[in-house]
Write a protein that holds these residues in place. Structure first.
Motif, PDB file in Angstrom:
ATOM      1  N   PHE A   1      12.698  -2.997  -6.384  1.00  0.00           N
ATOM      2  CA  PHE A   1      12.577  -1.369  -5.610  1.00  0.00           C
ATOM      3  C   PHE A   1      13.538  -2.018  -4.318  1.00  0.00           C
ATOM      4  O   PHE A   1      13.969  -2.525  -3.617  1.00  0.00           O
ATOM      5  CB  PHE A   1      11.538  -1.382  -5.139  1.00  0.00           C
ATOM      6  N   ASP A   2      13.988  -0.595  -3.802  1.00  0.00           N
ATOM      7  CA  ASP A   2      15.174  -0.765  -2.862  1.00  0.00           C
ATOM      8  C   ASP A   2      14.615   0.647  -2.044  1.00  0.00           C
ATOM      9  O   ASP A   2      15.126   1.924  -2.414  1.00  0.00           O
ATOM     10  CB  ASP A   2      16.530  -0.268  -3.513  1.00  0.00           C
ATOM     11  N   PRO A   3      14.443   0.418  -0.725  1.00  0.00           N
ATOM     12  CA  PRO A   3      14.335   1.483   0.322  1.00  0.00           C
ATOM     13  C   PRO A   3      15.081   2.222   0.169  1.00  0.00           C
ATOM     14  O   PRO A   3      14.608   3.265   0.784  1.00  0.00           O
ATOM     15  CB  PRO A   3      14.006   0.727   1.345  1.00  0.00           C
ATOM     16  N   GLN A   4      16.489   2.344   0.414  1.00  0.00           N
ATOM     17  CA  GLN A   4      16.809   2.872   0.458  1.00  0.00           C
ATOM     18  C   GLN A   4      16.631   4.035  -0.738  1.00  0.00           C
ATOM     19  O   GLN A   4      17.024   5.722  -0.701  1.00  0.00           O
ATOM     20  CB  GLN A   4      18.720   2.419   0.442  1.00  0.00           C
ATOM     21  N   ASP A   5      16.316   4.183  -1.571  1.00  0.00           N
ATOM     22  CA  ASP A   5      15.732   5.137  -2.589  1.00  0.00           C
ATOM     23  C   ASP A   5      14.760   5.869  -2.085  1.00  0.00           C
ATOM     24  O   ASP A   5      14.938   7.134  -2.580  1.00  0.00           O
ATOM     25  CB  ASP A   5      15.239   4.371  -4.380  1.00  0.00           C
ATOM     26  N   LEU A   6      14.262   5.812  -1.581  1.00  0.00           N
ATOM     27  CA  LEU A   6      13.396   6.554  -1.148  1.00  0.00           C
ATOM     28  C   LEU A   6      14.059   7.231   0.070  1.00  0.00           C
ATOM     29  O   LEU A   6      13.552   9.174   0.042  1.00  0.00           O
ATOM     30  CB  LEU A   6      12.486   5.760   0.050  1.00  0.00           C
ATOM     31  N   VAL A   7      14.964   7.120   0.383  1.00  0.00           N
ATOM     32  CA  VAL A   7      15.777   8.285   1.570  1.00  0.00           C
ATOM     33  C   VAL A   7      16.598   8.549   0.867  1.00  0.00           C
ATOM     34  O   VAL A   7      16.340   9.682   0.930  1.00  0.00           O
ATOM     35  CB  VAL A   7      16.957   7.130   2.313  1.00  0.00           C
ATOM     36  N   GLU A   8      17.151   7.972  -0.558  1.00  0.00           N
ATOM     37  CA  GLU A   8      17.847   8.937  -1.413  1.00  0.00           C
ATOM     38  C   GLU A   8      17.122  10.191  -1.898  1.00  0.00           C
ATOM     39  O   GLU A   8      17.172  11.638  -1.929  1.00  0.00           O
ATOM     40  CB  GLU A   8      18.681   8.635  -2.293  1.00  0.00           C
ATOM     41  N   ARG A   9      15.824   9.776  -2.140  1.00  0.00           N
ATOM     42  CA  ARG A   9      14.925  10.549  -2.515  1.00  0.00           C
ATOM     43  C   ARG A   9      14.409  11.797  -1.788  1.00  0.00           C
ATOM     44  O   ARG A   9      14.319  13.207  -2.633  1.00  0.00           O
ATOM     45  CB  ARG A   9      13.805  10.080  -2.922  1.00  0.00           C
ATOM     46  N   LYS A  10      14.123  11.574  -0.594  1.00  0.00           N
ATOM     47  CA  LYS A  10      14.205  13.392   0.505  1.00  0.00           C
ATOM     48  C   LYS A  10      15.515  14.228   0.651  1.00  0.00           C
ATOM     49  O   LYS A  10      15.684  15.094   0.416  1.00  0.00           O
ATOM     50  CB  LYS A  10      14.755  12.345   1.981  1.00  0.00           C
TER      51      LYS A  10
ATOM     52  N   LYS B   1       0.869  -1.349  -0.031  1.00  0.00           N
ATOM     53  CA  LYS B   1      -0.080   0.326  -0.068  1.00  0.00           C
ATOM     54  C   LYS B   1       0.669   1.291   0.334  1.00  0.00           C
ATOM     55  O   LYS B   1       0.026   2.450   0.810  1.00  0.00           O
ATOM     56  CB  LYS B   1      -0.406  -0.244   1.176  1.00  0.00           C
ATOM     57  N   LEU B   2       2.429   0.727  -0.278  1.00  0.00           N
ATOM     58  CA  LEU B   2       2.739   1.934  -0.172  1.00  0.00           C
ATOM     59  C   LEU B   2       2.940   3.501  -1.385  1.00  0.00           C
ATOM     60  O   LEU B   2       2.754   3.179  -3.008  1.00  0.00           O
ATOM     61  CB  LEU B   2       3.917   1.392  -0.433  1.00  0.00           C
ATOM     62  N   LYS B   3       2.286   4.357  -0.870  1.00  0.00           N
ATOM     63  CA  LYS B   3       2.446   5.593  -1.283  1.00  0.00           C
ATOM     64  C   LYS B   3       3.556   6.180  -1.737  1.00  0.00           C
ATOM     65  O   LYS B   3       4.349   7.057  -0.541  1.00  0.00           O
ATOM     66  CB  LYS B   3       0.777   6.644  -1.465  1.00  0.00           C
ATOM     67  N   ILE B   4       4.183   7.040  -3.616  1.00  0.00           N
ATOM     68  CA  ILE B   4       5.298   7.859  -2.699  1.00  0.00           C
ATOM     69  C   ILE B   4       4.898   9.179  -2.637  1.00  0.00           C
ATOM     70  O   ILE B   4       3.798  10.072  -3.471  1.00  0.00           O
ATOM     71  CB  ILE B   4       6.448   7.579  -3.879  1.00  0.00           C
ATOM     72  N   SER B   5       5.582  10.190  -1.878  1.00  0.00           N
ATOM     73  CA  SER B   5       5.164  11.367  -1.419  1.00  0.00           C
ATOM     74  C   SER B   5       6.282  12.535  -2.979  1.00  0.00           C
ATOM     75  O   SER B   5       7.712  11.275  -3.068  1.00  0.00           O
ATOM     76  CB  SER B   5       4.410  11.847  -0.865  1.00  0.00           C
TER      77      SER B   5
ATOM     78  N   ARG C   1      29.339  13.354  -0.687  1.00  0.00           N
ATOM     79  CA  ARG C   1      28.704  15.186  -0.872  1.00  0.00           C
ATOM     80  C   ARG C   1      27.457  15.232   0.209  1.00  0.00           C
ATOM     81  O   ARG C   1      27.427  16.387   1.330  1.00  0.00           O
ATOM     82  CB  ARG C   1      29.535  16.379  -1.177  1.00  0.00           C
ATOM     83  N   VAL C   2      26.674  14.788  -0.481  1.00  0.00           N
ATOM     84  CA  VAL C   2      25.214  14.725   0.247  1.00  0.00           C
ATOM     85  C   VAL C   2      25.349  14.228   1.406  1.00  0.00           C
ATOM     86  O   VAL C   2      24.720  15.223   2.135  1.00  0.00           O
ATOM     87  CB  VAL C   2      23.927  14.130  -0.927  1.00  0.00           C
ATOM     88  N   HIS C   3      25.607  13.384   1.810  1.00  0.00           N
ATOM     89  CA  HIS C   3      25.340  13.192   2.659  1.00  0.00           C
ATOM     90  C   HIS C   3      26.723  13.043   4.120  1.00  0.00           C
ATOM     91  O   HIS C   3      26.804  13.125   4.793  1.00  0.00           O
ATOM     92  CB  HIS C   3      25.460  11.686   3.406  1.00  0.00           C
ATOM     93  N   ASP C   4      26.895  13.984   3.981  1.00  0.00           N
ATOM     94  CA  ASP C   4      28.837  14.963   4.193  1.00  0.00           C
ATOM     95  C   ASP C   4      29.499  13.856   5.011  1.00  0.00           C
ATOM     96  O   ASP C   4      30.059  14.097   5.930  1.00  0.00           O
ATOM     97  CB  ASP C   4      27.912  15.185   5.827  1.00  0.00           C
ATOM     98  N   TRP C   5      29.544  13.094   4.012  1.00  0.00           N
ATOM     99  CA  TRP C   5      30.940  11.706   4.397  1.00  0.00           C
ATOM    100  C   TRP C   5      31.935  12.048   3.918  1.00  0.00           C
ATOM    101  O   TRP C   5      33.325  12.128   4.659  1.00  0.00           O
ATOM    102  CB  TRP C   5      30.851  10.356   3.582  1.00  0.00           C
TER     103      TRP C   5
END
Lengths: 276, 276
Positions: free
Chosen positions: B201-210, A272-276, B141-145
């Protein structure tokens, strides 16, 4: 009868008896001219190529199997053309071609399987060997660089190596592209007659051609000694390029089909995940 | 105006201003519907693909140049699709794709250019980098590493590295596949809505999207700092997959054309040779 068994070596293999111009699709009632037959072969191969491409995505997604394709054959037998014609449609990200040439100095410092082992496929990957460890029981034996005892030891080593690969998830298909001596003559002559193909012409090919019969005999021995259910040889009539591609594509598709590949299970947390 | 200059970064690059849905071919007088336009794009790209394939044979025969293609872009921007759509027709024997993922433990023990240098093309070869050393000035650089000072040092190191490659025969083309945040949302959602795509689908993609905006800003800096005549960046509108492939194929063909590739000279000693 499955397509692949058409090309399996018999128990008393004589390559000379195998007809290098044998045809996989016959023309049935209608008489097709040469161009029509070629077009028919190409379309059939493209269709199979689409299947290979679809299976490759499954293979890559599932990461359960590795696929290793070994291409062997005399000079000009069409190994490059097979890579292009049969595997040209698959996603380069999950597939690799490795051409083994004369070993480098570094490679010579190792056992002959070292450089080969480095290049075997990872989970989900398709790797195509354009020549392979089989050169180490072919050219080496034909030119007496190794003797019969060493060659026999190597057959066993190769069987052991391939069994280990199979037991750890590798599907192995080995193809001998069988051309006639007459066909090779024509193909070499074409390279000579077209100045744009001179760069492909290696004078060494003429030297090896003189050993034609010795190579055929050695191929018979090698195939007989290393044919195995888990790593079968297929002897592909290769005087016709389009029939060659069609035959190889058929065997590959049949094998991929038999693996019953599946997509990994869906992830319930994504339902049910919706991307925002 | 050459096609390629349409996609060259301006002196005061703002990626946000660049239109990710810009179209390379407009429809002229006739109004094409979406499917017609896609078909038109695909046919044009296939035609260019045939040119790339022909040039690749020349590149391979001549062994004078090496071609390095760098693909960068946000997740789902179509790097895989570009490999398939633009370079799918070329002979795998002279071309390779390398996907750089998070570095392995061994790779981390080396400088960040080590694993990249190992994979650059040989004479006559085409190598496509799916991600590259540019990740080492982007995600890091984005994550300040790494801090700004280190990042600036790396820009200079990358410029030096690429200049050395160019001076030793490598032709470098760098592509930033520019998609909009809205387009990424749709593509990620598609992967979620189709259970057969869950494995992608890699959940990390959502983290990077932020970090979307931070990435866009960092891409601007990276492109400005490492754009060079000998190793140019091209900013490719990539919301449309078919237009993206068409644009990239156009730039590649234009570059290959400009090299004036030639077959190696014919070998006079072959002129009258007849194979027996």
């Amino acid at each position: 009868m499955p397509i692949s068994s058409l090309f399996r070596p018999g128990s008393k293999l004589k390559i000379k008896d195998a007809d290098a111009s044998q045809r996989l699709l016959d023309d049935g009632d209608k008489k097709l001219d040469k161009d029509e037959a070629k077009t028919r072969d190409k379309l059939a191969t493209m269709k199979l190529g689409e299947h290979i491409s679809a299976y490759q995505e499954l293979l890559y997604a599932q990461k359960k199997y590795k696929l290793l394709i070994v291409l062997q054959g005399m000079d000009t037998s069409g190994k490059d053309g097979t890579v292009r014609g049969v595997f040209g449609q698959i996603n380069p990200l999950g597939a690799r071609t490795v051409a083994f040439k004369a070993p480098s100095n570094e490679e010579k410092e190792h056992d002959y399987l070292w450089r080969v082992h480095k290049e075997v496929p990872t989970n989900g990957e398709i790797v195509i060997f354009n020549r392979s460890h089989y050169e180490d029981v072919l050219i080496t034996r034909v030119h007496d660089w190794i003797d019969d005892a060493e060659c026999t030891r190597r057959y066993a080593q190769i069987r052991d190596f391939e069994r280990m690969l199979t037991e750890t998830g590798t599907v192995i298909l080995k193809f001998f592209l069988h051309i006639s001596k007459q066909e090779q003559k024509q193909r070499l002559q074409e390279r000579i007659d077209d100045p744009h193909k001179h760069w492909k012409f290696d004078p060494q090919d003429l030297v090896e051609r003189k050993f034609w019969d010795a190579y055929q005999t050695q191929y018979e021995k090698v195939i007989a000694a290393t044919d195995a259910e888990h790593a079968p040889w297929h002897i592909i009539p290769a005087d016709s390029k389009t029939q060659r591609n069609l035959a190889i594509a058929s065997v590959v598709v049949e094998k991929l089909e038999s693996l019953e590949l599946e997509y990994p299970p869906a992830k319930p947390e994504l339902a049910k995940l919706k991307i925002s």
